[in-house]
Write an enzyme that holds these catalytic residues in place. Structure first.
Site, PDB file in Angstrom:
ATOM      1  N   LYS A   9       0.812  -0.972  -0.096  1.00  0.00           N
ATOM      2  CA  LYS A   9      -0.201  -0.020  -0.110  1.00  0.00           C
ATOM      3  C   LYS A   9       1.269   0.782   0.275  1.00  0.00           C
ATOM      4  CE  LYS A   9       0.720   1.329   4.184  1.00  0.00           C
ATOM      5  NZ  LYS A   9       1.868   2.651   4.868  1.00  0.00           N
ATOM      6  N   ASP A 139      -2.410  -2.210  10.415  1.00  0.00           N
ATOM      7  CA  ASP A 139      -2.302  -2.164   8.677  1.00  0.00           C
ATOM      8  C   ASP A 139      -2.806  -3.223   7.648  1.00  0.00           C
ATOM      9  OD1 ASP A 139      -1.337   0.462   8.300  1.00  0.00           O
ATOM     10  OD2 ASP A 139       0.594   0.018   7.859  1.00  0.00           O
TER      11      ASP A 139
END
Ligand code: C5P
Length: 306
Positions: A9, A139
């Protein structure tokens, strides 16, 4: 044997609120999944073998293979949730920079959840996988979801966001990593030094930027480039001043937007198209301001069996 592909990401917006009593910071975190990713393979082990872990890739030597690895922890957590004793051989084919601000360890945790779930035929509901993922780290849930999503709370409360088309990126990998907790601590320190304070009472709760959300929904790279923002960029630059040279080199090479990825030290560059991304990556590698530069694109799906 099951192989799961999982994305890295970049945070196109990382708004950091004040330090909470539990040691985390409330975020307005717009996650964006990119094709640069890892592959995690799960294979049945012998009875009594437990969870074993191997890793290959250019950075394999810096990947911990003990219980601190999120892939191993994910296998144990999923097994415990179902009352099982895990016997599994996990292998990580590592392409995501290690300790680079691209959630590579979190990605491997998410991939191991999906791989072990399939290997053991558990069919765990997605909502439950998301809860287990949030236990592993802030995350990890996003690596299951993929695409583009707004993360609230410490980043684990996700709302998928509409996005049109494909955006082209370049990631410049630095030598060595940065510790995420250290970068958050530096963020607090800089706020204290500036006299604004760093607690929840001092810092307004961040919110997603409407202009950034519109740029994503419209598929407008120039508008996204103008809206990119990362509150961890100044602390990452404070700990690693040379990253300013990397950001400048990418911009001079034609990137339309540049920022530190998450807590860094990887730098992310938005390109106007795929061809420009390849050219920017070449220039960055020639500039000597990074170890390697990879053109890629997104958004892509979250952790999926291949
Ligand atoms: O959740 P995760 O284990 O990935 O977080 C690692 C560290 O990063 C936390 O212990 C904390 O120091 C910092 N962090 C934070 N605020 C967040 C997410 C992480 O301060 N929202």
């Amino acid at each position: 044997m099951i192989t799961v592909r999982v994305p890295a990401k970049v945070n196109v917006q990382l708004g950091v609120g004040g330090l909470r009593a539990d040691g985390f910071h409330d975020l307005a975190n717009v996650f964006f999944a990119v094709a640069l990713g890892d592959e995690v393979t799960a294979e049945a082990g012998e009875a009594g073998e437990g969870v074993t872990l191997t890793c290959t890739g250019p950075d394999a030597a810096s990947v911990p293979l003990d219980d601190s690895n999120l892939a191993a922890r994910a296998a144990r957590l999923l097994a415990a949730h179902h009352g099982l004793t895990p016997n599994v051989r996990l292998h990580i084919a590592k392409a995501i920079p290690v300790a680079g601000g691209m959630a590579g360890g979190s990605a491997d945790g998410a991939a191991a959840l999906v791989a072990c779930d399939a290997l053991w035929g558990l069919d765990t509901p997605f909502e439950t996988l998301l809860e287990l993922a949030a236990e592993l780290g802030s995350d990890v849930p996003f690596a299951l979801v993929g695409g583009v999503a707004l993360g609230r709370g410490r980043g684990e409360i996700l709302q998928p966001l509409p996005v049109t088309g494909t955006f082209h990126w370049v990631f410049a990998v630095a030598d060595g990593g940065l510790s995420t907790p250290a970068v958050f601590r530096e963020c607090d320190r800089l706020r204290e030094q500036a006299g604004t304070g760093s607690s929840e009472a001092d810092v307004p709760t961040p919110d997603a930027d409407p202009a950034l959300l519109a740029a994503l929904a419209d598929g407008d790279p120039a508008a996204l480039a103008a809206a990119l923002v990362n509150d961890l960029q100044a602390p990452a630059l404070s700990l690693r001043p040379a990253l300013a040279d990397t950001l400048r080199a990418g911009t001079e090479a034609g990137a339309i937007g540049a920022l530190v990825s998450g807590s860094g030290p990887t730098c992310a560059f938005l390109a106007k198209d795929a061809e420009a991304a390849v050219a920017i990556a070449k220039s960055l590698e020639a500039s000597g301001t990074c170890r390697a530069a990879h053109p890629t694109y997104g958004p892509v799906a979250g952790a999926r069996v291949r």
